[in-house]
Design an enzyme around this catalytic site. Structure first.
Site, PDB file in Angstrom:
ATOM      1  N   ASP A  84      40.402   6.127  36.209  1.00 41.85           N
ATOM      2  CA  ASP A  84      41.081   7.331  36.690  1.00 41.85           C
ATOM      3  C   ASP A  84      41.044   8.395  35.586  1.00 41.85           C
ATOM      4  O   ASP A  84      40.153   8.366  34.711  1.00 41.85           O
ATOM      5  CB  ASP A  84      42.515   6.970  37.126  1.00 41.85           C
ATOM      6  CG  ASP A  84      43.081   7.897  38.182  1.00 41.85           C
ATOM      7  OD1 ASP A  84      43.550   8.991  37.817  1.00 41.85           O
ATOM      8  OD2 ASP A  84      43.058   7.547  39.371  1.00 41.85           O
TER       9      ASP A  84
ATOM     10  N   ASP B 118      40.226  14.701  42.297  1.00 45.69           N
ATOM     11  CA  ASP B 118      41.603  15.182  42.395  1.00 45.69           C
ATOM     12  C   ASP B 118      41.639  16.694  42.641  1.00 45.69           C
ATOM     13  O   ASP B 118      40.592  17.358  42.618  1.00 45.69           O
ATOM     14  CB  ASP B 118      42.336  14.810  41.090  1.00 45.69           C
ATOM     15  CG  ASP B 118      43.756  14.364  41.364  1.00 45.69           C
ATOM     16  OD1 ASP B 118      44.343  14.855  42.339  1.00 45.69           O
ATOM     17  OD2 ASP B 118      44.280  13.536  40.593  1.00 45.69           O
TER      18      ASP B 118
ATOM     19  N   ASP C 181      51.963  10.993  45.057  1.00 47.16           N
ATOM     20  CA  ASP C 181      51.621   9.775  44.295  1.00 47.16           C
ATOM     21  C   ASP C 181      52.634   8.657  44.515  1.00 47.16           C
ATOM     22  O   ASP C 181      53.850   8.895  44.476  1.00 47.16           O
ATOM     23  CB  ASP C 181      51.639  10.082  42.791  1.00 47.16           C
ATOM     24  CG  ASP C 181      50.505  10.984  42.386  1.00 47.16           C
ATOM     25  OD1 ASP C 181      49.737  11.428  43.261  1.00 47.16           O
ATOM     26  OD2 ASP C 181      50.381  11.250  41.178  1.00 47.16           O
TER      27      ASP C 181
HETATM   28  C1  GLA Z   1      47.178  12.829  40.353  1.00 44.67           C
HETATM   29  C2  GLA Z   1      46.715  11.750  41.324  1.00 44.67           C
HETATM   30  C3  GLA Z   1      46.990  10.377  40.734  1.00 44.67           C
HETATM   31  C4  GLA Z   1      46.290  10.239  39.394  1.00 44.67           C
HETATM   32  C5  GLA Z   1      46.746  11.354  38.453  1.00 44.67           C
HETATM   33  C6  GLA Z   1      45.954  11.376  37.185  1.00 44.67           C
HETATM   34  O1  GLA Z   1      48.559  12.862  40.229  1.00 44.67           O
HETATM   35  O2  GLA Z   1      47.330  11.878  42.566  1.00 44.67           O
HETATM   36  O3  GLA Z   1      46.559   9.353  41.606  1.00 44.67           O
HETATM   37  O4  GLA Z   1      44.908  10.286  39.582  1.00 44.67           O
HETATM   38  O5  GLA Z   1      46.588  12.631  39.083  1.00 44.67           O
HETATM   39  O6  GLA Z   1      46.308  12.417  36.367  1.00 44.67           O
END
Ligand code: GLA
Length: 429
Positions: free
Chosen positions: A76, A164, A227
């Protein structure tokens, strides 16, 4: 309040991204929920490094999770260096992602990691952002780097890209994501495309026909909601958002190649109780959701592992029909979910919404599915129950119980009440 929906076998009405990927919801592991942006040395063995990701891949193999379908190993945010190279290339910190020499050739740290995962039969996923920086302010596509970054992802043999939407204009996201889809379609490598734009449209989460169509046509999956956080109330909020009827636009949008994504599984990271972990897994199966584990697989408990390895729950999640489950009945305390499965079967999930201390009684007559009799398979106890015309289930501390229902020609005859099957409180994982 009590309401009922007529169960319809739902077929998706859309065209997929047509890259033949994610024909069933993708399964794997994603770094974010546990390892977040752990880039400094102080994180020691929990630092986001290629060694850590390789270890997670090795654990997936060791536990046989890959054989069950968990194949994507996804990095990620925070994987890259804070700055690009002078010529605008993405680069990594040599200390976290060291280059490797092979046959006199120096292979950069990302390619070496990708090669390692591929050598184990796993797939490699990475992360970027359509905005001017990622959510943690690392380099992103922005207006200038889409083509060169895609070239680099292809050279790294990336199989999946989570894209994202931080630091982008919300009203411009549809254009940004669909343009990126066109760029992806032109690449020599097929890359699973995970979009995020409905999660940022807090006013309507893209719940209108034209946005939904754009999502289905351009993305393999998309995050619809905020999230997931490390607690059960966050899972409950997501479940509440997913609680929709059979003809809801979001329910109908899911299908082979294009899925709604309720975010990662918390299973194994120590923030949920055993029943809550079991419930999240079963609900994500009903949702036809991507199954991305995000715990530290070095210290996962046997119980959590067993939940993640429940083949019968996985089979519901991965059912080839690809229909998303919906709420069939609900009141203040309970919800009954149905998910149409292949071969005319259904998965049914009985959920307690609030207090797990009070036992709730659920009843599902076969006639609600247009059948006379059915046979229920308890996917947690791994037991097939005798054919009956009504399934009565008591749910308590376990939060949910889930069954796969197959039409049966005859119900059991004989002693009175044999047609009415009562399942007492269950305990199976
Ligand atoms: C966002 C996404 C998360 C993660 C963070 C990383 O909040 O929704 O799933 O990838 O960014 O910074």
């Amino acid at each position: 309040m009590f309401y009922k929906y007529i169960p319809l076998a739902l077929l998706s009405e859309s065209l997929a991204l047509e890259n033949d990927l994610a024909l069933t919801p993708p399964m794997g592991w994603l770094s974010w929920q546990t390892f977040q942006c752990n880039v400094e040395r102080k994180w020691k063995q929990n630092r986001l490094t290629s060694d850590l990701i390789k270890t997670m891949g090795d654990k997936i193999k060791q536990f046989g999770l890959d054989e069950l379908g968990y194949r994507y190993v996804n990095l990620d945010d925070c994987w890259s260096s804070v700055k690009r190279t002078a010529n605008g290339r993405l680069t990594v910190d040599e200390e976290r992602f060291p280059s490797v020499e092979k046959g006199g050739v120096l292979i950069d740290g990302v390619k070496a990691l990708s090669d390692h995962l591929h050598s184990k039969g796993l797939k490699f996923g990475m992360y970027t952002d359509v905005g001017t920086a990622t959510c943690q302010r690392y380099p992103s596509l922005g207006p200038n780097f889409t083509n060169s970054d895609m070239e680099q992802f292809v050279n790294w043999d990336v199989d999946s890209l989570k894209v994202d939407g931080c630091n982008a204009d919300i009203s411009d996201m549809r254009r940004l994501y669909t343009e990126l889809s066109s760029v992806l379609k032109k690449q020599t490598r097929k890359i699973l495309y995970s979009c995020s734009w409905p999660a940022y449209q807090e006013s309507d989460h893209c719940e209108n026909p034209s946005d939904m169509k754009a999502l289905q046509d351009n993305c393999n999956l998309w995050r619809n909601y905020g999230d997931v956080q490390n607690d059960w109330s966050s899972v409950q909020a997501i479940v509440d958002f997913w609680a929709r009827g059979p003809s809801d636009i979001m329910v109908k949008a899911a299908g082979p190649g294009h899925w709604n994504d309720p975010d990662m599984l918390l299973i194994g990271n120590g923030f949920l109780t055993r029943p809550q972990e079991r419930a999240q897994f079963a609900l994500w199966a009903i949702f036809a959701a991507p199954l991305y584990i995000s715990c530290d697989l070095r210290d996962i408990s046997e119980i959590s592992l067993e939940i993640l390895k429940n083949r019968e729950v996985i089979a519901v999640n991965q059912d080839s029909l690809g229909s998303q489950g919906y709420v069939f009945q609900s009141d203040d305390e309970t919800r009954t979910w149905l998910r149409p499965l292949s071969e005319g079967r259904f998965a049914v999930l009985f959920q307690i919404r609030k207090s797990y201390l009070k036992i709730q009684r659920f009843e599902l007559p076969a006639s609600d599915l247009g059948w006379t009799c059915f046979q229920a398979r308890d996917v947690h106890k791994h037991k097939t129950l005798p054919p009956s015309n009504t399934l009565e289930v008591r749910v308590g501390y376990n939060i949910v119980e889930m069954f796969v229902l197959t039409k049966s020609e005859r119900c059991d005859s004989g002693s009175s009440g044999a047609n009415h099957l009562t399942v007492e409180l269950g305990s199976g994982l």
